[in-house]
Design a protein around this motif. Structure first.
Motif, PDB file in Angstrom:
ATOM      1  N   PRO A  29       0.827  -1.209   0.000  1.00 29.45           N
ATOM      2  CA  PRO A  29       0.000   0.000   0.000  1.00 29.45           C
ATOM      3  C   PRO A  29       0.861   1.258   0.000  1.00 29.45           C
ATOM      4  O   PRO A  29       2.094   1.184   0.101  1.00 29.45           O
ATOM      5  CB  PRO A  29      -0.810  -0.138   1.299  1.00 29.45           C
ATOM      6  CG  PRO A  29       0.053  -0.954   2.191  1.00 29.45           C
ATOM      7  CD  PRO A  29       0.777  -1.928   1.293  1.00 29.45           C
ATOM      8  N   ASP A  30       0.206   2.398  -0.100  1.00 27.08           N
ATOM      9  CA  ASP A  30       0.959   3.652  -0.181  1.00 27.08           C
ATOM     10  C   ASP A  30       1.364   4.198   1.188  1.00 27.08           C
ATOM     11  O   ASP A  30       1.797   5.348   1.292  1.00 27.08           O
ATOM     12  CB  ASP A  30       0.159   4.712  -0.944  1.00 27.08           C
ATOM     13  CG  ASP A  30      -1.178   5.017  -0.286  1.00 27.08           C
ATOM     14  OD1 ASP A  30      -1.531   4.320   0.678  1.00 27.08           O
ATOM     15  OD2 ASP A  30      -1.863   5.950  -0.747  1.00 27.08           O
ATOM     16  N   TYR A  31       1.229   3.388   2.209  1.00 27.79           N
ATOM     17  CA  TYR A  31       1.653   3.813   3.546  1.00 27.79           C
ATOM     18  C   TYR A  31       2.057   2.578   4.337  1.00 27.79           C
ATOM     19  O   TYR A  31       1.696   1.448   4.011  1.00 27.79           O
ATOM     20  CB  TYR A  31       0.520   4.533   4.272  1.00 27.79           C
ATOM     21  CG  TYR A  31      -0.670   3.628   4.551  1.00 27.79           C
ATOM     22  CD1 TYR A  31      -0.778   2.903   5.736  1.00 27.79           C
ATOM     23  CD2 TYR A  31      -1.677   3.474   3.600  1.00 27.79           C
ATOM     24  CE1 TYR A  31      -1.843   2.051   5.967  1.00 27.79           C
ATOM     25  CE2 TYR A  31      -2.747   2.626   3.825  1.00 27.79           C
ATOM     26  CZ  TYR A  31      -2.826   1.922   5.007  1.00 27.79           C
ATOM     27  OH  TYR A  31      -3.874   1.069   5.224  1.00 27.79           O
ATOM     28  N   LEU A  32       2.841   2.786   5.405  1.00 32.79           N
ATOM     29  CA  LEU A  32       3.220   1.712   6.319  1.00 32.79           C
ATOM     30  C   LEU A  32       2.712   2.090   7.697  1.00 32.79           C
ATOM     31  O   LEU A  32       3.062   3.146   8.234  1.00 32.79           O
ATOM     32  CB  LEU A  32       4.740   1.539   6.352  1.00 32.79           C
ATOM     33  CG  LEU A  32       5.268   0.458   7.298  1.00 32.79           C
ATOM     34  CD1 LEU A  32       4.870  -0.934   6.791  1.00 32.79           C
ATOM     35  CD2 LEU A  32       6.784   0.533   7.426  1.00 32.79           C
ATOM     36  N   ASP A  33       1.867   1.239   8.251  1.00 32.29           N
ATOM     37  CA  ASP A  33       1.334   1.518   9.582  1.00 32.29           C
ATOM     38  C   ASP A  33       2.460   1.661  10.601  1.00 32.29           C
ATOM     39  O   ASP A  33       3.524   1.044  10.470  1.00 32.29           O
ATOM     40  CB  ASP A  33       0.397   0.388  10.029  1.00 32.29           C
ATOM     41  CG  ASP A  33      -0.937   0.436   9.307  1.00 32.29           C
ATOM     42  OD1 ASP A  33      -1.363   1.538   8.943  1.00 32.29           O
ATOM     43  OD2 ASP A  33      -1.529  -0.638   9.107  1.00 32.29           O
ATOM     44  N   SER A  34       2.232   2.471  11.630  1.00 35.16           N
ATOM     45  CA  SER A  34       3.230   2.656  12.690  1.00 35.16           C
ATOM     46  C   SER A  34       3.152   1.513  13.702  1.00 35.16           C
ATOM     47  O   SER A  34       2.066   1.068  14.081  1.00 35.16           O
ATOM     48  CB  SER A  34       2.990   3.994  13.412  1.00 35.16           C
ATOM     49  OG  SER A  34       3.199   5.069  12.527  1.00 35.16           O
ATOM     50  N   TYR A  35       4.309   1.034  14.072  1.00 33.29           N
ATOM     51  CA  TYR A  35       4.419  -0.006  15.087  1.00 33.29           C
ATOM     52  C   TYR A  35       5.345   0.533  16.175  1.00 33.29           C
ATOM     53  O   TYR A  35       6.566   0.393  16.104  1.00 33.29           O
ATOM     54  CB  TYR A  35       4.973  -1.294  14.474  1.00 33.29           C
ATOM     55  CG  TYR A  35       4.085  -1.885  13.403  1.00 33.29           C
ATOM     56  CD1 TYR A  35       3.175  -2.895  13.707  1.00 33.29           C
ATOM     57  CD2 TYR A  35       4.145  -1.435  12.083  1.00 33.29           C
ATOM     58  CE1 TYR A  35       2.344  -3.445  12.734  1.00 33.29           C
ATOM     59  CE2 TYR A  35       3.326  -1.976  11.108  1.00 33.29           C
ATOM     60  CZ  TYR A  35       2.427  -2.980  11.439  1.00 33.29           C
ATOM     61  OH  TYR A  35       1.622  -3.510  10.469  1.00 33.29           O
ATOM     62  N   ARG A  36       4.768   1.136  17.181  1.00 29.26           N
ATOM     63  CA  ARG A  36       5.563   1.888  18.155  1.00 29.26           C
ATOM     64  C   ARG A  36       6.543   1.019  18.924  1.00 29.26           C
ATOM     65  O   ARG A  36       7.623   1.463  19.284  1.00 29.26           O
ATOM     66  CB  ARG A  36       4.634   2.599  19.143  1.00 29.26           C
ATOM     67  CG  ARG A  36       3.813   3.723  18.533  1.00 29.26           C
ATOM     68  CD  ARG A  36       3.095   4.494  19.595  1.00 29.26           C
ATOM     69  NE  ARG A  36       2.237   3.611  20.397  1.00 29.26           N
ATOM     70  CZ  ARG A  36       1.647   3.981  21.532  1.00 29.26           C
ATOM     71  NH1 ARG A  36       1.820   5.220  21.983  1.00 29.26           N
ATOM     72  NH2 ARG A  36       0.882   3.141  22.190  1.00 29.26           N
ATOM     73  N   ASP A  37       6.179  -0.217  19.212  1.00 31.19           N
ATOM     74  CA  ASP A  37       7.007  -1.059  20.065  1.00 31.19           C
ATOM     75  C   ASP A  37       7.694  -2.180  19.296  1.00 31.19           C
ATOM     76  O   ASP A  37       8.085  -3.190  19.897  1.00 31.19           O
ATOM     77  CB  ASP A  37       6.145  -1.665  21.192  1.00 31.19           C
ATOM     78  CG  ASP A  37       5.485  -0.594  22.043  1.00 31.19           C
ATOM     79  OD1 ASP A  37       6.157   0.414  22.334  1.00 31.19           O
ATOM     80  OD2 ASP A  37       4.303  -0.759  22.394  1.00 31.19           O
ATOM     81  N   MET A  38       7.878  -2.022  17.993  1.00 33.24           N
ATOM     82  CA  MET A  38       8.455  -3.088  17.184  1.00 33.24           C
ATOM     83  C   MET A  38       9.658  -2.566  16.407  1.00 33.24           C
ATOM     84  O   MET A  38       9.619  -1.474  15.843  1.00 33.24           O
ATOM     85  CB  MET A  38       7.401  -3.635  16.210  1.00 33.24           C
ATOM     86  CG  MET A  38       7.858  -4.838  15.401  1.00 33.24           C
ATOM     87  SD  MET A  38       6.521  -5.501  14.350  1.00 33.24           S
ATOM     88  CE  MET A  38       5.518  -6.325  15.591  1.00 33.24           C
ATOM     89  N   ILE A  39      10.724  -3.359  16.396  1.00 32.70           N
ATOM     90  CA  ILE A  39      11.890  -2.995  15.605  1.00 32.70           C
ATOM     91  C   ILE A  39      11.814  -3.713  14.261  1.00 32.70           C
ATOM     92  O   ILE A  39      11.002  -4.625  14.064  1.00 32.70           O
ATOM     93  CB  ILE A  39      13.209  -3.323  16.343  1.00 32.70           C
ATOM     94  CG1 ILE A  39      13.323  -4.829  16.597  1.00 32.70           C
ATOM     95  CG2 ILE A  39      13.312  -2.527  17.637  1.00 32.70           C
ATOM     96  CD1 ILE A  39      14.660  -5.226  17.217  1.00 32.70           C
ATOM     97  N   VAL A  40      12.681  -3.330  13.338  1.00 32.57           N
ATOM     98  CA  VAL A  40      12.620  -3.830  11.969  1.00 32.57           C
ATOM     99  C   VAL A  40      12.740  -5.352  11.916  1.00 32.57           C
ATOM    100  O   VAL A  40      11.980  -6.021  11.213  1.00 32.57           O
ATOM    101  CB  VAL A  40      13.714  -3.166  11.114  1.00 32.57           C
ATOM    102  CG1 VAL A  40      13.837  -3.859   9.754  1.00 32.57           C
ATOM    103  CG2 VAL A  40      13.409  -1.675  10.926  1.00 32.57           C
TER     104      VAL A  40
END
Length: 286
Positions: A92-103
């Motif tokens: 999609p044209d965006y990536l949801d934010s994952y505040r407590d997750m690293i790559v």
């Protein structure tokens, strides 16, 4: 980097057939059709609101059309989504934010969601991380990534299960020039490995350098769909103008064609079901 040998996926073919999607009285997608082939980058060009995202969501089995179908190697993705989904990667044209997750956690989560066995999971993660250049970002929080880094992470995610078809919704939007160049290189490399890569944008020049074929859409309808060289030849011969009549009549359309053909600079005039289409040579303006 994709595992599959290029020759094994070159024949993949996606056909969009008579697709219609309405929201109330709004015709978001109005009877469109085109073909995407493996080994090609196919651009999907149109202004914001033209129907690009709606089309892509239907292709990715995330939405159902009012009419029409999408065929993957002749099999309906709408009737058999469980067969199609493992072969399709949608970005999609965006990536949801994952505040407590690293790559690294983000990629590991999706590799497990694809139910890859441990050995293949480790191999695929190593390959996509190297391909997208995420090695130095594995311990970084996802929410703290730049737009370009998030796009590379999103691309890595859809490559984990090595799909044949990649659907990328405006992946270059908001990127700086360097990030755009890097992304274009990745997209070209994927097509060269045999993937069918479908990329949307509202800027034609942005895609012209890497696309093999282009479909142009406006107001939910396809304006043109062909290989880039063929479209370029059409553009080189002049400006294509469509004249739409409120009540198209065959005799009236033919009279208009004859009238236009006598105007200096008009290269060609043809009747169509909605009126007349003519090509005007931009050099003949006197």
């Amino acid at each position: 980097m994709p595992e599959a040998n290029a020759s094994s996926v070159k024949k993949v073919c996606v056909e969009v057939v008579g697709l219609k999607r309405y929201y109330g009285n709004v015709k978001a997608v109005d009877n469109i059709g085109f073909t995407i082939r493996g080994g090609e980058v196919h651009g999907f060009i149109g202004p914001n609101g033209a129907g690009k995202t709606t089309t892509m969501r239907v292709m990715a089995t995330l939405d159902m059309p009012d009419e029409g179908d999408v065929l993957l190697d002749g099999v309906s993705v709408l009737n058999y989504p469980d067969i199609a989904r493992p072969r399709i990667g949608f970005m999609p044209d965006y990536l949801d934010s994952y505040r407590d997750m690293i790559v690294s956690e983000y990629l590991d989560f999706y590799s497990r969601a694809y139910r890859l066995l441990p050995a293949r999971r480790r191999r695929r993660l190593e390959m996509v991380i190297n391909f997208t250049g995420l090695e130095s970002l594995l311990e970084r929080p996802v929410a703290g990534l730049s737009k370009g880094q998030k796009q590379r992470l999103s691309l890595a995610r859809i490559l984990i299960n090595d799909p044949d078809v990649l659907i990328l919704d405006e992946p270059a939007a908001g990127l700086d020039p360097r990030a755009r160049i890097e992304l274009r290189g990745l997209i070209r490399a994927l097509a060269d490995k045999g993937k069918a890569v479908f990329v949307s944008s509202h800027i034609l020049s942005e895609m012209s350098e890497i696309c093999d074929a282009v479909t142009i859409i406006d107001n939910g309808r396809v304006c043109a769909s062909d290989h880039v060289q063929s479209l370029q030849r059409t553009l080189d011969e002049g400006i294509r103008v469509a004249v739409r009549l409120n009540e198209p009549d065959e005799a009236e359309c033919m009279r208009l064609c004859r009238y236009l053909a006598e105007i200096p600079g008009v290269v060609r005039a043809e009747a169509d079901p909605l009126g007349v289409v003519f090509v005007y040579d931009g050099e003949a303006r006197h």
